[in-house]
Design a protein around this motif. Structure first.
Motif, PDB file in Angstrom:
ATOM      1  N   VAL A 141      -1.521  -1.967  52.395  1.00 26.01           N
ATOM      2  CA  VAL A 141      -0.887  -0.997  51.521  1.00 26.01           C
ATOM      3  C   VAL A 141      -1.889  -0.581  50.466  1.00 26.01           C
ATOM      4  O   VAL A 141      -2.271  -1.381  49.618  1.00 26.01           O
ATOM      5  CB  VAL A 141       0.376  -1.571  50.852  1.00 26.01           C
ATOM      6  N   ASP A 150       5.012   1.500  52.246  1.00 26.09           N
ATOM      7  CA  ASP A 150       4.314   2.775  52.032  1.00 26.09           C
ATOM      8  C   ASP A 150       4.798   3.564  50.827  1.00 26.09           C
ATOM      9  O   ASP A 150       4.123   4.501  50.406  1.00 26.09           O
ATOM     10  CB  ASP A 150       4.466   3.665  53.270  1.00 26.09           C
ATOM     11  N   ASN A 205       0.375   6.843  52.343  1.00 26.75           N
ATOM     12  CA  ASN A 205      -0.187   7.485  53.528  1.00 26.75           C
ATOM     13  C   ASN A 205       0.516   8.807  53.781  1.00 26.75           C
ATOM     14  O   ASN A 205       1.051   9.053  54.861  1.00 26.75           O
ATOM     15  CB  ASN A 205      -0.051   6.574  54.748  1.00 26.75           C
TER      16      ASN A 205
END
Length: 270
Positions: free
Chosen positions: A31, A157, A179
């Motif tokens: 992460v 995320d 992301n």
């Protein structure tokens, strides 16, 4: 000598490859929160007076300097104000003064606008002055800091930051995606549902959605707005006493929905 240098170079390249290989193959398991938003200092003030009451006076320090005001003022003394009187309200911060534009709800209830100032230094003393320009009467109400709860939440995320809760009000912060480019390949839009859990609820309908945000991924995620969304609940709904969470719905050919629980990280005081 050159042979030794070539040997060292070969070893260095080999070690670098060993380090990069797991990072490249296991990237999704890491992460990387590279889209952090700046945390701004925020305080909430209140003022009690025999003749008036000031609630939810906001003081925010951000890249613009200071933003102050956005309070609700209730005049309790009926002899202080009459129909047709002209009322003026001024924030006195140390040696600075700021005159507010008022939104009048009725004769006794007013909302202060939010004023931005780039030159305001540290805040040591804060007072709201209410003046009846028609009669010449003046009220000076010292403002004191109140408890302000900050909530956050995250999964692999997504990170939810800077949700400020004060009594029955909440100011929404930011939702960061580590992301985002990967998600944009599959999804176009996103819907965020802010909700609280009904106390002692055992039914399937145990959550109340009190606010929704909708837009493209670029509009909603990794974005901080200084004009924060302020959501006010009914007076009997005290959000700091409830379990809060959000539902993120990514919309595309096949929608994806998941929830993130929000937790209280600290109590901010001036």
């Amino acid at each position: 000598m050159k042979k030794i240098n070539k040997t060292h170079l070969s070893v260095a390249v080999l070690l670098l490859a060993v380090l990069l290989f797991p990072l490249m193959t296991q990237y999704k398991n890491f992460v990387f929160h590279t889209y952090e938003t700046k945390v701004f200092q925020k305080s909430i003030y209140y003022g009690l007076h025999d003749s008036a009451f000031v609630d939810y006076y906001s003081l925010v320090e951000n890249e613009k300097g200071y933003q102050l005001g956005k309070a609700k003022v209730t005049i309790k003394d009926e002899s202080f104000i009459h129909d047709g009187d002209e009322i003026e309200m001024t924030s006195l911060i140390d040696d600075h003064s700021f005159e507010h534009v008022l939104e009048k709800e009725d004769l006794y209830h007013y909302n202060l606008d939010l004023i931005t100032d780039k030159n305001l230094g540290s805040v040591n003393q804060l007072t709201l002055e209410i003046k009846n320009k028609t009669t010449g009467q003046t009220l000076s109400i010292p403002l004191n800091p109140s408890e302000l709860n900050v909530y956050t939440g995250q999964n692999k995320d997504f990170t939810v930051k800077e949700l400020y809760v004060y009594k029955n009000r909440i100011q929404l912060g930011s939702i960061n995606c580590a992301n985002i480019d990967q998600w944009k390949k599959e999804y176009d839009n996103v819907r965020i549902e802010y909700r609280y859990k009904k106390p002692e609820s055992t039914s399937n309908d145990q959550y109340v959605v009190f606010y929704k945000q909708m837009g493209t991924i670029d509009e909603i995620l990794n974005h901080y707005s200084t004009d924060r969304i302020d959501v006010k609940m009914p007076e009997d709904i005290l959000l700091q006493n409830l379990d809060l969470s959000i539902v993120i719905v990514l919309e595309g050919e096949n929608d994806l929905a998941f929830s993130i629980n929000l937790s209280k990280v600290n109590e901010v005081k001036s």
